[in-house]
Motif scaffolding. Structure first.
Motif, PDB file in Angstrom:
ATOM      1  N   LEU A   1     -19.837  -3.070 -12.045  1.00 15.55           N
ATOM      2  CA  LEU A   1     -20.126  -4.136 -10.483  1.00 15.55           C
ATOM      3  C   LEU A   1     -21.113  -3.071 -10.831  1.00 15.55           C
ATOM      4  N   ASN A   2     -21.706  -2.540 -11.551  1.00 13.14           N
ATOM      5  CA  ASN A   2     -23.542  -2.230 -10.995  1.00 13.14           C
ATOM      6  C   ASN A   2     -23.853  -1.654  -9.279  1.00 13.14           C
ATOM      7  N   ALA A   3     -22.456  -0.441  -8.943  1.00 13.61           N
ATOM      8  CA  ALA A   3     -22.443  -0.512  -8.221  1.00 13.61           C
ATOM      9  C   ALA A   3     -22.886   1.610  -6.950  1.00 13.61           C
ATOM     10  N   ASN A   4     -23.073   1.969  -6.758  1.00 13.59           N
ATOM     11  CA  ASN A   4     -23.683   3.201  -6.130  1.00 13.59           C
ATOM     12  C   ASN A   4     -22.209   3.577  -6.598  1.00 13.59           C
ATOM     13  N   LYS A   5     -23.005   4.789  -6.982  1.00 13.26           N
ATOM     14  CA  LYS A   5     -21.502   6.207  -7.639  1.00 13.26           C
ATOM     15  C   LYS A   5     -21.488   6.588  -6.234  1.00 13.26           C
TER      16      LYS A   5
ATOM     17  N   ASN B   1     -14.964   6.692  -3.715  1.00 20.67           N
ATOM     18  CA  ASN B   1     -14.350   7.149  -3.044  1.00 20.67           C
ATOM     19  C   ASN B   1     -13.537   5.748  -2.906  1.00 20.67           C
ATOM     20  N   LYS B   2     -13.951   4.857  -1.664  1.00 20.57           N
ATOM     21  CA  LYS B   2     -13.841   3.113  -1.870  1.00 20.57           C
ATOM     22  C   LYS B   2     -13.391   3.415  -3.255  1.00 20.57           C
ATOM     23  N   PHE B   3     -13.838   2.795  -3.552  1.00 23.99           N
ATOM     24  CA  PHE B   3     -12.890   2.200  -5.135  1.00 23.99           C
ATOM     25  C   PHE B   3     -11.463   2.976  -5.319  1.00 23.99           C
ATOM     26  N   SER B   4     -12.138   4.160  -4.975  1.00 22.54           N
ATOM     27  CA  SER B   4      -9.926   4.412  -5.002  1.00 22.54           C
ATOM     28  C   SER B   4      -9.222   4.436  -3.962  1.00 22.54           C
ATOM     29  N   VAL B   5      -9.809   3.955  -2.467  1.00 18.24           N
ATOM     30  CA  VAL B   5      -8.992   3.474  -1.898  1.00 18.24           C
ATOM     31  C   VAL B   5      -8.451   1.938  -2.510  1.00 18.24           C
ATOM     32  N   TYR B   6      -9.574   1.117  -2.719  1.00 15.38           N
ATOM     33  CA  TYR B   6      -9.717  -0.407  -2.987  1.00 15.38           C
ATOM     34  C   TYR B   6      -7.749  -0.231  -4.784  1.00 15.38           C
ATOM     35  N   LEU B   7      -8.538   0.652  -5.822  1.00 13.75           N
ATOM     36  CA  LEU B   7      -7.409   0.452  -6.827  1.00 13.75           C
ATOM     37  C   LEU B   7      -6.118   0.832  -6.682  1.00 13.75           C
TER      38      LEU B   7
ATOM     39  N   ASN C   1      -9.428 -11.663 -12.187  1.00 14.40           N
ATOM     40  CA  ASN C   1      -9.254 -13.212 -12.624  1.00 14.40           C
ATOM     41  C   ASN C   1      -9.838 -12.724 -13.900  1.00 14.40           C
ATOM     42  N   SER C   2      -9.638 -11.304 -15.198  1.00 13.28           N
ATOM     43  CA  SER C   2     -10.412 -11.040 -16.275  1.00 13.28           C
ATOM     44  C   SER C   2      -9.894 -10.245 -16.350  1.00 13.28           C
ATOM     45  N   ASN C   3     -10.192  -9.683 -18.031  1.00 11.21           N
ATOM     46  CA  ASN C   3      -8.847  -8.811 -18.696  1.00 11.21           C
ATOM     47  C   ASN C   3      -9.361  -7.714 -18.753  1.00 11.21           C
ATOM     48  N   PHE C   4     -10.780  -7.310 -18.022  1.00 10.65           N
ATOM     49  CA  PHE C   4     -11.167  -5.864 -17.196  1.00 10.65           C
ATOM     50  C   PHE C   4      -9.831  -4.917 -17.568  1.00 10.65           C
ATOM     51  N   PHE C   5      -9.148  -4.586 -16.895  1.00  8.46           N
ATOM     52  CA  PHE C   5      -8.071  -3.559 -16.889  1.00  8.46           C
ATOM     53  C   PHE C   5      -7.409  -3.836 -17.967  1.00  8.46           C
ATOM     54  N   GLU C   6      -7.320  -4.951 -18.965  1.00  4.79           N
ATOM     55  CA  GLU C   6      -6.101  -4.516 -20.085  1.00  4.79           C
ATOM     56  C   GLU C   6      -6.083  -3.706 -20.669  1.00  4.79           C
ATOM     57  N   ILE C   7      -7.188  -2.597 -20.671  1.00  4.48           N
ATOM     58  CA  ILE C   7      -7.652  -1.134 -20.995  1.00  4.48           C
ATOM     59  C   ILE C   7      -7.459  -0.470 -19.959  1.00  4.48           C
ATOM     60  N   PRO C   8      -7.147   0.718 -19.899  1.00  2.82           N
ATOM     61  CA  PRO C   8      -7.866   2.025 -18.708  1.00  2.82           C
ATOM     62  C   PRO C   8      -8.339   2.013 -18.705  1.00  2.82           C
ATOM     63  N   ARG C   9      -8.841   1.662 -17.350  1.00  5.19           N
ATOM     64  CA  ARG C   9      -9.745   1.989 -16.516  1.00  5.19           C
ATOM     65  C   ARG C   9     -10.268   3.249 -15.840  1.00  5.19           C
ATOM     66  N   ARG C  10     -11.356   3.805 -15.830  1.00  5.29           N
ATOM     67  CA  ARG C  10     -11.948   4.984 -14.381  1.00  5.29           C
ATOM     68  C   ARG C  10     -12.433   4.063 -13.165  1.00  5.29           C
ATOM     69  N   VAL C  11     -12.730   4.906 -12.426  1.00  2.27           N
ATOM     70  CA  VAL C  11     -12.777   3.633 -11.074  1.00  2.27           C
ATOM     71  C   VAL C  11     -14.873   4.245 -11.859  1.00  2.27           C
ATOM     72  N   SER C  12     -15.537   5.736 -12.515  1.00  2.00           N
ATOM     73  CA  SER C  12     -16.676   5.466 -12.859  1.00  2.00           C
ATOM     74  C   SER C  12     -16.763   4.135 -13.743  1.00  2.00           C
ATOM     75  N   ASP C  13     -15.754   3.961 -14.589  1.00  2.00           N
ATOM     76  CA  ASP C  13     -16.396   2.148 -15.636  1.00  2.00           C
ATOM     77  C   ASP C  13     -16.028   0.911 -14.424  1.00  2.00           C
ATOM     78  N   ILE C  14     -15.199   1.220 -13.294  1.00  2.00           N
ATOM     79  CA  ILE C  14     -15.746  -0.337 -12.706  1.00  2.00           C
ATOM     80  C   ILE C  14     -16.776  -0.179 -11.492  1.00  2.00           C
ATOM     81  N   ILE C  15     -17.129   1.336 -11.949  1.00  2.00           N
ATOM     82  CA  ILE C  15     -18.652   1.170 -10.878  1.00  2.00           C
ATOM     83  C   ILE C  15     -20.149   0.632 -11.866  1.00  2.00           C
ATOM     84  N   ARG C  16     -19.446   1.164 -12.444  1.00  2.00           N
ATOM     85  CA  ARG C  16     -20.446   0.918 -13.884  1.00  2.00           C
ATOM     86  C   ARG C  16     -20.896  -0.878 -13.769  1.00  2.00           C
TER      87      ARG C  16
END
Length: 75
Positions: free
Chosen positions: A28-32, A36-42, A11-26
């Motif tokens: 979503l204000n998630a814990n670093k 690994n969980k985010f890598s699996v989800y992606l 529902n967003s254009n966040f991934f219109e440009i290439p993003r690293r897992v660290s970008d996604i964590i930042r």
């Protein structure tokens, strides 16, 4: 957290440009430590065809997968 990630992917254009897992964590204000969980989800989004990735050394950049533009045919 997965609902928020779904919103970013579908529902967003966040991934219109290439993003690293660290970008996604930042974003979503998630814990670093959850990287690994985010890598699996992606990877799951890539398997379903929503995202694609490019590998750069030891990390991946994820972006929305777009269908190729149709080739115009002339008669």
């Amino acid at each position: 957290m997965t609902k928020e990630l779904d919103d970013l992917v579908y529902n967003s254009n966040f991934f219109e440009i290439p993003r690293r897992v660290s970008d996604i964590i930042r974003q979503l204000n998630a814990n670093k430590e959850q990287s690994n969980k985010f890598s699996v989800y992606l990877s799951c989004y890539c398997e379903e065809g929503t995202l694609e990735y490019e590998k750069h050394g030891n990390y991946k950049e994820y972006r929305k997968k777009h269908s190729p533009k149709p080739v115009k045919k002339y008669k």
